[in-house]
Motif scaffolding. Structure first.
Motif, short mmCIF file in Angstrom:
data_model
loop_
_atom_site.label_atom_id
_atom_site.label_comp_id
_atom_site.label_asym_id
_atom_site.label_seq_id
_atom_site.Cartn_x
_atom_site.Cartn_y
_atom_site.Cartn_z
N ALA A 101 56.03 2.13 51.25
CA ALA A 101 54.97 2.25 52.27
C ALA A 101 53.82 1.30 51.98
O ALA A 101 53.27 0.67 52.90
N SER A 133 48.42 -8.30 58.35
CA SER A 133 48.81 -7.14 57.57
C SER A 133 48.76 -5.89 58.43
O SER A 133 48.05 -5.81 59.42
N HIS A 134 49.52 -4.87 57.99
CA HIS A 134 49.53 -3.59 58.69
C HIS A 134 48.36 -2.71 58.29
O HIS A 134 48.15 -1.66 58.89
N TRP A 183 54.87 -2.14 53.00
CA TRP A 183 54.74 -2.32 54.45
C TRP A 183 53.28 -2.50 54.84
O TRP A 183 52.94 -3.36 55.66
N ASN A 238 52.02 -5.88 54.23
CA ASN A 238 52.79 -6.91 54.95
C ASN A 238 53.84 -7.55 54.06
O ASN A 238 54.06 -8.75 54.09
N GLU A 239 54.48 -6.71 53.23
CA GLU A 239 55.57 -7.22 52.39
C GLU A 239 56.91 -6.91 53.03
O GLU A 239 57.94 -7.13 52.47
#
Length: 373
Positions: free
Chosen positions: A366, A3-4, A369, A372-373
């Motif tokens: 956002a 994930s981010h 993102w 992690n989508e």
């Protein structure tokens, strides 16, 4: 793929609390001894085993389902009337000075119908009081921000009215609806990530920053002139000219940042049945994309890069909530501006609502993102 979100992995000293085999089954959700209310819009995806600890359940939730929703409507309208009556000498004068005289039946009917629509969507979507407090804040803030910025209403007056709107809809749900799984603190990896203070703070700053940039960019360019042309009784644009990005971020970081995190990010990450975001090797089952057999939703998801199997559970929750947030923000702003503020035109109201709808959309993207989508 990791994930981010910074620090999304559960802390190493807490990893031992989880069984590796259980994590890889993707059954991260626990029912906590209570099934979530049925929902057609925001499912908690109850697939996991029961946890030994029972959640705190409001006693009123034991009432029959057929009784609870009418009680929610009655309590919400009654609390709103009561709170506004108690504060009439304080905030009523300022609000009345800019208010349109509501005499036509269509105006009264529109306001009541919109209120019932909001409550109905919230109830049958399975939202809890944290969802409703956040959604009410994000839906009503554009209206009061407009009154403060262009009609010179005192900030404390606007904040008090906003608090009344939030309390009148959140309190009935606190009495008659238990918390959803994502808002319950738990031991599953996804719940711990969703409730991690550092991650929540970062997501709050991210959400507030996006709103601040969108609103500031509009106020700095085209919006003041557009509103002056389409709103007859605007008192001043001085607040709009004095607004700075840092000022807007400071004002919005608590209400908007906290509200977007509670309504969008936490439910998307902490919902039951989510693919595990703490294991970078764990992915949803791969399904070969067949354009001839795929549904419209699967095709759209694939074209947006969500994968051959369409939306993940996390992406589905986020997409549904983002749609509700945009609809409520824009719809509530339009209804309240057109029915209560004297001298407003539909073109101006649509422009103002569109600014906040755009901010909500970008915030949801956002958060997608970051998750992690």
């Amino acid at each position: 793929m990791a994930s981010h979100v910074p620090l999304l992995a559960v802390r190493p000293d807490e990893q031992s609390a989880f069984d590796t085999d259980m994590v890889k089954t993707r059954d991260f959700g626990a029912t906590n001894g209570l099934m979530s209310p049925p929902s057609t819009m925001d499912d908690d995806f109850a697939e996991g085993p029961e946890a030994p600890m029972l959640p705190r359940v409001p006693p009123a939730t034991r009432l029959p389902a057929a009784v609870r929703f009418p009680l929610v409507v009655l309590l919400s309208l009654s609390l709103s009337t009561l709170f506004y009556s108690l504060t009439a000498d304080w905030i009523g004068v300022e609000l009345a000075a800019i208010s349109r005289t509501v005499e036509d039946e269509w105006q009264v009917g529109t306001v009541v119908a919109w209120k019932l629509a909001e409550l109905s969507v919230a109830w049958y979507a399975g939202y809890d009081y944290k969802d409703l407090a956040s959604l009410s804040c994000l839906s009503n803030l554009p209206y009061y921000f407009l009154l403060h910025t262009f009609y010179e209403l005192h900030g404390l007056t606007c904040a008090t009215a906003l608090a009344i709107d939030m309390a009148s809809i959140a309190l009935p749900f606190a009495l008659l609806r238990p918390l959803i799984h994502a808002h319950e603190p738990g031991r599953s990896p996804n719940q711990q990530v969703a409730h991690d203070p550092t991650i929540s703070a970062l997501m709050a700053v991210l959400g507030a920053a996006i709103y601040a940039v969108v609103v500031y960019g509009s106020l700095f360019t085209w919006l003041p002139a557009h509103l002056v042309f389409h709103f007859d009784h605007i008192r001043s644009v001085q607040h709009a000219h004095d607004a700075t990005l840092h000022l807007l971020l400071g004002i919005l970081i608590v209400p908007v940042g906290v509200a977007t995190t509670h309504f969008l990010f936490t439910p998307a990450i902490g919902a039951r049945g989510n693919p595990g975001i703490t294991d970078p090797k764990l992915k949803p089952e791969a399904v070969r994309f067949d354009p001839e057999e795929a549904s419209f939703a699967q095709t759209m998801a694939f074209n947006l890069g969500y994968g051959p199997d369409g939306f993940t559970k996390r992406g589905e929750v986020l997409a549904k909530r983002a749609a509700v947030l945009v609809a409520c923000s824009a719809g509530n702003t339009l209804v309240r501006v057109l029915t209560t503020i004297d001298g407003t035109e539909p073109v101006g109201a649509v422009a103002w609502a569109g600014v906040w709808g755009l901010a909500a959309t970008l915030t949801a993207l956002a958060y997608g993102w970051a998750g992690n989508e």
